[in-house]
Design an enzyme around this catalytic site. Structure first.
Site, PDB file in Angstrom:
ATOM      1  N   ASP A 180      29.598 -28.160  14.018  1.00  0.00           N
ATOM      2  CA  ASP A 180      28.735 -27.386  14.931  1.00  0.00           C
ATOM      3  C   ASP A 180      29.351 -26.431  15.866  1.00  0.00           C
ATOM      4  OD1 ASP A 180      26.373 -28.444  13.474  1.00  0.00           O
ATOM      5  OD2 ASP A 180      26.625 -30.106  14.800  1.00  0.00           O
TER       6      ASP A 180
ATOM      7  N   HIS B  51      30.207 -36.712  17.786  1.00  0.00           N
ATOM      8  CA  HIS B  51      29.079 -36.603  16.713  1.00  0.00           C
ATOM      9  C   HIS B  51      28.536 -38.015  16.491  1.00  0.00           C
ATOM     10  CE1 HIS B  51      27.465 -36.212  12.384  1.00  0.00           C
ATOM     11  NE2 HIS B  51      27.380 -34.842  12.651  1.00  0.00           N
TER      12      HIS B  51
END
Length: 443
Positions: A377, A319
């Site tokens: 995600d 991330h």
């Protein structure tokens, strides 16, 4: 200019930094600001006025654009808190509307406040009937996010009692209307795209269950909402409710700084979220899994991910903000596996592939050393796929969840006495002055 960090005789940093300009042979003091958490901040508001210089920061990644009390992130430690509450605790013990109340009003609601808030949101879920005709202006194959942008932007044409940003009561009404109506708009956008009739909201269902009912039920038969599915959607909404000053939130704040009505500001946020670098990451996970195709090809793609010369990247791992484990991923991983257990994955090759890839990444030293853990995600894409949502609706669900964060940030901005209209500067690298050449003399 050079920076000097001054210290007191005890060795503690002072409340300013000094900049030295060798051109003018002058020093300038810039104040240091300290928040309740996070790094100290150099106040450059008067830098240009006092020195003739301004800062250059593409993407504003080292620039604080506002003061906020809403969300705190520490990417190095893997921390996400809303109003001081850890996201793990909120996901485990609250529900989405409880988190909405916290983000909007600063405190977790007591039982009476929660009941009143839920009732208020529930009774604003219905859309103005004329809006149902507005959908017909779109092609049937229009992307649901395109429909969301248009319909949300058009709300100001239907709810004139909610557009005066200087009236606290109207701001509160617009806030509740947006949170309540966004799931209805999202479900209608989906129904319109597949040619099914709209399903109106039901006041006897909670927020998540109502959304699932509007999305998947049909008038011809009864639809029973699975508690496991409803809880999974509720958690996805909680985990995406706010994330500090990201691209879409900053877009909402900049649009709002001009005095635009709240519906226009949220429509701007939706447009920003639509970008694949922001809200489309979970959709990219599913596309990657489709590219891999089968479990026996995973080693090939793992090798490609490790090859610096290969442009292929494993989507849904690591991330930009979280340099440690994404705290939202740990929560959603549990929900993801609950959903997969509820549904069974024997006939879902893509989901089986995802679970195999997860196990390899969690145990491979290459990923562990680089902290390339599965992020939110990765798990949200798998969960939404398992729940039956098409990939075109993934970003729409993100918008539904993030609406409360957008309106909370917008409300905070409106009340901030230091707020000014957004006006970034630029480093001009174009032509210097040159004379105008008449058309007949140009070669």
């Amino acid at each position: 200019m050079t920076q000097k960090s001054e210290k007191t005789s005890s060795g503690d940093s002072m409340d300013h930094v000094s900049l030295f300009d060798p051109v003018s042979d002058q020093s300038f003091d810039l104040p240091l600001l300290t928040g309740t958490e996070g790094p100290r901040v150099i106040d450059v508001r008067h830098l240009y006025r006092d020195t003739g210089y301004f800062t250059y920061d593409p993407g504003y990644t080292s620039t604080g654009s506002c003061q906020s009390e809403i969300t705190f992130i520490d990417g190095e430690q893997g921390i996400l808190r809303h109003r001081g509450y850890a996201i793990e605790d909120l996901a485990a013990h609250s529900n989405y509307l409880g988190v909405c109340y916290l983000l909007l009003y600063g405190e977790l609601p007591n039982a009476k406040q929660k009941e009143a808030f839920v009732q208020d949101i529930t009774h604003h879920t219905l859309l103005h009937e004329q809006l149902t005709f507005f959908f017909r202006g779109f092609r049937r194959d229009a992307h649901p996010m395109a429909i969301m942008c248009g319909v949300v932007g058009a709300l100001s044409a239907f709810y004139h009692d909610s557009t005066d940003i200087n009236d606290p009561d109207q701001r509160r009404l617009a806030t509740h209307q947006l949170i309540a109506k966004m799931p209805t708009i999202a479900a209608m956008a989906y129904k319109y795209s597949i040619g099914q009739p709209f399903v109106y909201p039901r006041n006897d269902l909670d927020f998540a269950a109502n959304f699932l009912h509007m999305t998947f039920s049909l008038p011809a038969e009864e639809y029973k909402v699975s508690p496991v599915m409803a809880r999974a959607i509720d958690r996805i909404f909680i985990l995406h409710a706010d994330h500090e000053q990201n691209a879409s939130t900053s877009t909402v704040r900049i649009a709002g700084s001009s005095g635009a009505n709240p519906f226009a500001c949220i429509a701007a946020g939706i447009a920003s979220l639509w970008g694949p670098a922001h809200g489309g990451a979970n959709e990219a996970v599913l596309k990657m899994l489709g590219e891999i195709g089968s479990k026996d090809r995973i080693p090939e793609f793992i090798a490609r991910a490790k090859d610096d010369k290969d442009p292929f990247r494993l989507m849904g791992f690591g991330h930009r903000v979280y340099k440690n484990y994404d705290p939202r991923a740990a929560v959603l991983r549990e929900s993801c596996h609950e959903v997969l257990d509820e549904l069974g994955i024997e006939n879902e090759p893509l989901l089986e592939l995802a679970m195999e890839l997860e196990q390899i990444a969690l145990n491979d030293e290459y990923f562990i050393q680089r902290k390339l853990f599965p992020n939110v995600d990765f798990y949200s894409g798998i969960t939404l796929k398992a729940l039956g949502f098409p990939t075109s609706l993934f970003t729409v669900l993100f918008a539904v969840a993030r609406t409360v964060g957008w309106v909370a940030q917008w409300k905070e901005m409106i009340k901030d006495p230091e707020q000014k209209i957004g006006r970034p500067r630029q480093l001009y690298v174009g032509s210097t002055p040159r004379p105008y050449v008449p058309l007949h003399k140009r070669s």
